[in-house]
Design a protein around this motif. Sequence first.
Motif, mmCIF file in Angstrom:
data_model
loop_
_atom_site.group_PDB
_atom_site.id
_atom_site.type_symbol
_atom_site.label_atom_id
_atom_site.label_comp_id
_atom_site.label_asym_id
_atom_site.label_seq_id
_atom_site.Cartn_x
_atom_site.Cartn_y
_atom_site.Cartn_z
ATOM 1 N N GLN A 220 0.820 -1.208 0.000
ATOM 2 C CA GLN A 220 0.000 0.000 0.000
ATOM 3 C C GLN A 220 0.858 1.264 0.000
ATOM 4 N N ALA A 221 1.945 1.257 0.788
ATOM 5 C CA ALA A 221 2.782 2.453 0.924
ATOM 6 C C ALA A 221 3.569 2.754 -0.343
ATOM 7 N N THR A 222 3.964 1.718 -1.079
ATOM 8 C CA THR A 222 4.814 1.910 -2.264
ATOM 9 C C THR A 222 4.048 1.829 -3.574
ATOM 10 N N GLY A 223 2.818 1.320 -3.538
ATOM 11 C CA GLY A 223 2.060 1.130 -4.764
ATOM 12 C C GLY A 223 2.476 -0.092 -5.552
ATOM 13 N N ALA A 224 3.283 -0.957 -4.967
ATOM 14 C CA ALA A 224 3.725 -2.170 -5.652
ATOM 15 C C ALA A 224 2.567 -3.148 -5.794
ATOM 16 N N GLY A 225 2.460 -3.742 -6.958
ATOM 17 C CA GLY A 225 1.417 -4.742 -7.167
ATOM 18 C C GLY A 225 1.785 -6.089 -6.595
ATOM 19 N N LEU A 226 3.094 -6.324 -6.422
ATOM 20 C CA LEU A 226 3.599 -7.586 -5.881
ATOM 21 C C LEU A 226 4.777 -7.285 -4.962
ATOM 22 N N VAL A 227 4.739 -7.844 -3.775
ATOM 23 C CA VAL A 227 5.847 -7.718 -2.823
ATOM 24 C C VAL A 227 6.224 -9.121 -2.368
ATOM 25 N N SER A 228 7.512 -9.431 -2.454
ATOM 26 C CA SER A 228 7.972 -10.759 -2.100
ATOM 27 C C SER A 228 9.152 -10.662 -1.146
ATOM 28 N N ALA A 229 9.459 -11.777 -0.507
ATOM 29 C CA ALA A 229 10.603 -11.847 0.393
ATOM 30 C C ALA A 229 11.088 -13.288 0.443
ATOM 31 N N VAL A 230 12.376 -13.447 0.689
ATOM 32 C CA VAL A 230 12.937 -14.782 0.899
ATOM 33 C C VAL A 230 12.870 -15.079 2.393
ATOM 34 N N PRO A 231 12.116 -16.085 2.816
ATOM 35 C CA PRO A 231 12.078 -16.425 4.240
ATOM 36 C C PRO A 231 13.464 -16.803 4.748
ATOM 37 N N ARG A 232 13.631 -16.733 6.047
ATOM 38 C CA ARG A 232 14.869 -17.233 6.638
ATOM 39 C C ARG A 232 14.975 -18.719 6.333
ATOM 40 N N GLN A 233 16.085 -19.109 5.704
ATOM 41 C CA GLN A 233 16.249 -20.488 5.273
ATOM 42 C C GLN A 233 16.866 -21.318 6.399
ATOM 43 N N ILE A 234 16.113 -22.295 6.873
ATOM 44 C CA ILE A 234 16.593 -23.185 7.923
ATOM 45 C C ILE A 234 17.356 -24.334 7.276
ATOM 46 N N MET A 235 18.621 -24.489 7.653
ATOM 47 C CA MET A 235 19.480 -25.527 7.066
ATOM 48 C C MET A 235 20.189 -26.266 8.194
ATOM 49 N N LYS A 236 20.080 -27.592 8.210
ATOM 50 C CA LYS A 236 20.641 -28.370 9.302
ATOM 51 C C LYS A 236 21.609 -29.466 8.851
ATOM 52 N N SER A 237 21.779 -29.628 7.544
ATOM 53 C CA SER A 237 22.634 -30.718 7.063
ATOM 54 C C SER A 237 23.559 -30.213 5.963
ATOM 55 N N PRO A 238 24.698 -30.888 5.762
ATOM 56 C CA PRO A 238 25.615 -30.478 4.684
ATOM 57 C C PRO A 238 24.941 -30.436 3.313
ATOM 58 N N GLY A 239 23.996 -31.353 3.077
ATOM 59 C CA GLY A 239 23.303 -31.336 1.792
ATOM 60 C C GLY A 239 22.529 -30.057 1.561
ATOM 61 N N GLU A 240 21.966 -29.509 2.638
ATOM 62 C CA GLU A 240 21.271 -28.227 2.533
ATOM 63 C C GLU A 240 22.264 -27.079 2.384
ATOM 64 N N TRP A 241 23.389 -27.154 3.124
ATOM 65 C CA TRP A 241 24.396 -26.098 3.034
ATOM 66 C C TRP A 241 24.995 -26.003 1.631
ATOM 67 N N LEU A 242 24.982 -27.120 0.904
ATOM 68 C CA LEU A 242 25.557 -27.137 -0.448
ATOM 69 C C LEU A 242 24.613 -26.606 -1.512
ATOM 70 N N THR A 243 23.369 -26.338 -1.171
ATOM 71 C CA THR A 243 22.387 -25.971 -2.195
ATOM 72 C C THR A 243 21.603 -24.702 -1.871
ATOM 73 N N VAL A 244 21.001 -24.647 -0.702
ATOM 74 C CA VAL A 244 20.054 -23.576 -0.378
ATOM 75 C C VAL A 244 20.687 -22.182 -0.334
ATOM 76 N N PRO A 245 21.925 -22.008 0.171
ATOM 77 C CA PRO A 245 22.486 -20.651 0.255
ATOM 78 C C PRO A 245 22.625 -19.935 -1.077
ATOM 79 N N ALA A 246 22.555 -20.654 -2.179
ATOM 80 C CA ALA A 246 22.692 -20.008 -3.490
ATOM 81 C C ALA A 246 21.579 -18.997 -3.735
ATOM 82 N N ILE A 247 20.417 -19.194 -3.129
ATOM 83 C CA ILE A 247 19.283 -18.285 -3.358
ATOM 84 C C ILE A 247 19.656 -16.856 -2.985
ATOM 85 N N ASN A 248 20.038 -16.661 -1.738
ATOM 86 C CA ASN A 248 20.350 -15.310 -1.268
ATOM 87 C C ASN A 248 21.652 -14.781 -1.837
ATOM 88 N N LEU A 249 22.622 -15.661 -2.097
ATOM 89 C CA LEU A 249 23.881 -15.209 -2.702
ATOM 90 C C LEU A 249 23.623 -14.582 -4.066
#
Length: 367
Positions: A148-177
């Motif tokens: 409403q404040a900006t007039g944007a038709g779409l507002v998105s955000a990346v949730p805090r990514q919960i990662m607990k295993s090496p397999g997640e550490w090898l893949t998920v951080p690429a999103i925010n990077l």
Amino acid sequence: MTVLTLILLVLAAFPAGLTVVNLAVLSRTPHAPARGRTLVSILIPARNEAANIGPAVEAALASRGVDIEVLVMDDGSTDATAEIVRSMASGDSRIRLLIAPALTEGWTGKVHACHHLSKHARGTHFLFVDADVRLTPHAANLLSGHAQATGAGLVSAVPRQIMKSPGEWLTVPAINLLLLGYLPMGLMRASAHPGFGAACGQLMLVEREAYGASGGHAAIRSLIHDGIQLARQFRRSGFMTDLVPGDRLASCRMYTRFADAWNGFSKNAHEGMAKPVALPVWTILLLGGHVLPFALLPLAPTWPVVSAALLSLATRAMVTVATRENPLSILLHPFTVLTSLAIQWSVLLRIGRARRAGWKGRLYPVG
């Protein structure tokens, strides 16, 4: 070798500098509460989400500062997803369980479910949330207020990514990077060009009228990467979109196993980086800026190589701290970048299962 090392230094310095600028831009994002008669429809597509749907709905119901309704679309689940939602709805009139119609030819599954959710929603704003996302109590209020404040038709955000295993550490951080290191947030907010359109499909709020005028999910019916595709569709239709910091708006644990993460990121790669022209460019940027400096350290520990490696680690550390990701994942940083590129190339070259894309058990031809 001197020319190569200087090139690597430049490739590492670019995302480091842009990350600093982007974090400064995002830190100035205003926190505006919703105003007027705002109703946020929280829309959750769910296919075999018995393990997730209860906590997801409970988190949505805890929303404060704005009126909400919660609609869950059971999309052909073969587990207890529908029963769980039905039981919760019996005790709270804000919850509605919907059953998805049969998948229409030419549509992809999640996009189809989101489209039909929107047809039943009564809100002034639609908040599309994946079943593995846990909203914080102020998320719906602040996202609709920002729109409403900006007039944007779409507002998105990346949730805090919960990662607990090496397999997640090898893949998920690429999103925010990739978002913080390579998307100029200032230009995204200043320019309406579709090329600057970016969103995270896990958490997207749209204004009802803008959604309808842009064609909504129906306009991207054959596509899978709804985050990027919907944001660009909005911009093509004349509506601005925005990305805001999401680590305090929601959390999400996308995957628990490396194989699931690989398959999950593969499913929409062909609509992102995995294209014949784009991927070689991305390979130069990412390999040169985040992998080769570490590979050359034992062989040629010159000041450009050492500086490039330190800048790459600094970039990753800034992103990790700002988004509150697991700091242990920083130790695997060059391998995370290598894994991301491997996923993209496997899709582009159509190796193995990457020849097919899909969502929750549905498969679609790639390309």
